[in-house]
Design a protein around this motif. Structure first.
Motif, mmCIF file in Angstrom:
data_model
loop_
_atom_site.group_PDB
_atom_site.id
_atom_site.type_symbol
_atom_site.label_atom_id
_atom_site.label_comp_id
_atom_site.label_asym_id
_atom_site.label_seq_id
_atom_site.Cartn_x
_atom_site.Cartn_y
_atom_site.Cartn_z
ATOM 1 N N ARG A 70 6.801 6.590 5.078
ATOM 2 C CA ARG A 70 6.903 5.155 5.491
ATOM 3 C C ARG A 70 7.039 4.872 6.994
ATOM 4 N NH1 ARG A 70 10.663 1.069 1.541
ATOM 5 N NH2 ARG A 70 9.064 -0.529 1.512
ATOM 6 N N PRO A 92 1.666 3.226 10.771
ATOM 7 C CA PRO A 92 0.378 3.598 9.773
ATOM 8 C C PRO A 92 -0.676 4.244 10.566
ATOM 9 C CG PRO A 92 0.422 1.292 10.368
ATOM 10 C CD PRO A 92 1.792 1.685 10.787
ATOM 11 N N ASP A 93 -0.243 5.338 11.700
ATOM 12 C CA ASP A 93 -1.140 6.011 12.356
ATOM 13 C C ASP A 93 -1.233 7.410 12.068
ATOM 14 O OD1 ASP A 93 1.391 6.785 13.224
ATOM 15 O OD2 ASP A 93 1.393 6.002 15.010
ATOM 16 N N TYR A 119 -5.651 4.027 7.280
ATOM 17 C CA TYR A 119 -5.561 2.549 7.401
ATOM 18 C C TYR A 119 -6.771 1.684 8.009
ATOM 19 C CZ TYR A 119 -1.251 2.135 4.773
ATOM 20 O OH TYR A 119 -0.238 1.987 3.892
ATOM 21 N N PHE A 154 7.071 -0.959 7.719
ATOM 22 C CA PHE A 154 7.308 0.287 8.079
ATOM 23 C C PHE A 154 8.533 0.750 8.846
ATOM 24 C CE2 PHE A 154 4.449 -0.782 11.658
ATOM 25 C CZ PHE A 154 5.068 -0.329 12.697
ATOM 26 N N PHE A 192 2.119 -2.667 4.219
ATOM 27 C CA PHE A 192 1.708 -1.018 4.473
ATOM 28 C C PHE A 192 2.659 -0.382 5.042
ATOM 29 C CE2 PHE A 192 0.390 -4.113 8.062
ATOM 30 C CZ PHE A 192 0.629 -3.230 8.975
ATOM 31 N N ALA A 193 2.632 0.952 4.923
ATOM 32 C CA ALA A 193 3.137 1.714 5.798
ATOM 33 C C ALA A 193 2.556 3.149 5.548
ATOM 34 C CB ALA A 193 4.668 1.885 5.427
ATOM 35 N N SER A 194 2.992 4.185 6.516
ATOM 36 C CA SER A 194 2.227 5.408 6.354
ATOM 37 C C SER A 194 2.888 6.041 4.801
ATOM 38 C CB SER A 194 2.551 6.338 7.335
ATOM 39 O OG SER A 194 3.891 6.766 7.490
ATOM 40 N N CYS A 250 0.816 -1.351 -0.115
ATOM 41 C CA CYS A 250 -0.077 0.056 0.130
ATOM 42 C C CYS A 250 0.952 1.111 -0.056
ATOM 43 C CB CYS A 250 -0.840 -0.067 1.143
ATOM 44 S SG CYS A 250 -1.992 -1.266 1.269
ATOM 45 N N TYR A 251 2.024 1.066 0.561
ATOM 46 C CA TYR A 251 2.777 2.365 0.595
ATOM 47 C C TYR A 251 3.242 2.729 -0.647
ATOM 48 C CZ TYR A 251 7.440 5.028 1.119
ATOM 49 O OH TYR A 251 8.222 5.702 0.891
ATOM 50 N N TRP A 254 1.961 1.210 18.394
ATOM 51 C CA TRP A 254 1.010 1.198 17.155
ATOM 52 C C TRP A 254 0.129 0.008 17.264
ATOM 53 C CZ3 TRP A 254 0.889 -2.511 13.494
ATOM 54 C CH2 TRP A 254 -0.387 -2.508 12.557
#
Length: 251
Positions: A202, A205-206, A212, A232, A196-198, A170-171, A243
């Protein structure tokens, strides 16, 4: 409840891989995955997996020489690419990893695509384990051969091997293409693993551009049950557990 896999290429990198597996178990992860475990004896990794009960979802083929990022799409490097694939499959067999991510490398053009497809045909014929390919975003990996999900979709259809799948990060998709929910839905039959990661930093994911909570809910509604890969870069080790605890408590 959404299940999560700790990517030990980014998480708990301050300790040996077997200890990182134990840390992932203590933190509450449901599985682990890694990048390049080859400097650690497979027997030690397998012992830690057996001790914790965590499955190893996957690992990568080696990057190659310093400054490289994979070998499979590099014309003239077929023997090295085959050796890297064989090495990864042997290690996956030894530790029970479910998938091998075959890294394409820095290349472009029709010769690179032909080479990549030939090497993927080789990889998929060598094992029943899942072979993954992953588009990397042009900001973090400029010049990487595989850059978009559309390109990956074409290659998967061309190779036409049942165990060749897409690693949907997803990143990376968020930075390059966006429209994550639609792409997850459309590509679901081809997806073998989700990470996933922000976006864009990166991190955990918060925060960032992607919601997310909504993405994880959407993935669950699609019927996906395999642990999602937390790949991440934490600012500090404690952030990993904070997290996961916060997300599972609804915080």
């Amino acid at each position: 409840m959404t299940a999560f896999s700790a990517n030990l290429g980014f998480l708990w990198v301050d300790r040996p891989l077997p200890d990182a597996i134990r840390a992932a178990k203590a933190a509450g992860f449901d599985a682990v995955e890694c990048h390049w475990p080859y400097e650690t004896r497979a027997e030690d990794v397998k012992a830690a997996l057996d001790e914790t009960g965590l499955p190893m979802l996957g690992l990568n083929t080696i990057r190659g020489n310093p400054g490289e990022n994979g070998l499979a799409a590099l014309p003239g490097r077929e023997d090295e690419a085959h050796a890297a694939i064989d090495q990864a499959i042997r290690y996956a067999d030894a530790v029970g990893a479910g998938a091998v991510h075959v890294m394409a490398g820095f290349a472009a053009g029709p010769q690179a695509r032909a080479m990549f497809e030939r090497n993927l045909d080789y990889a998929t014929s060598r094992t029943d384990r899942t072979i993954l390919i992953e588009p990397l975003n042009r900001h973090d990996a400029p010049g990487y051969f595989l850059q978009t999900t559309g390109q990956a979709q074409e290659i998967i259809k061309s190779v036409s091997a049942p165990n060749l799948k897409l690693m949907f990060d997803c990143y990376h998709v968020g930075r390059t293409e966006g429209d994550i929910l639609t792409r997850l839905t459309e590509l679901l039959p081809l997806i073998g693993h989700i990470q996933f990661a922000s976006v864009p930093d990166r991190g955990a994911p918060d925060h960032g551009e992607l919601n997310y909570a909504e993405i994880f809910s959407h993935i669950s509604k699609l019927g996906w049950t395999t642990p999602l890969g937390a790949e991440f870069k934490p600012r500090e080790t404690d952030e990993i557990t904070r997290w996961l605890t916060s997300f599972r408590s609804g915080g």
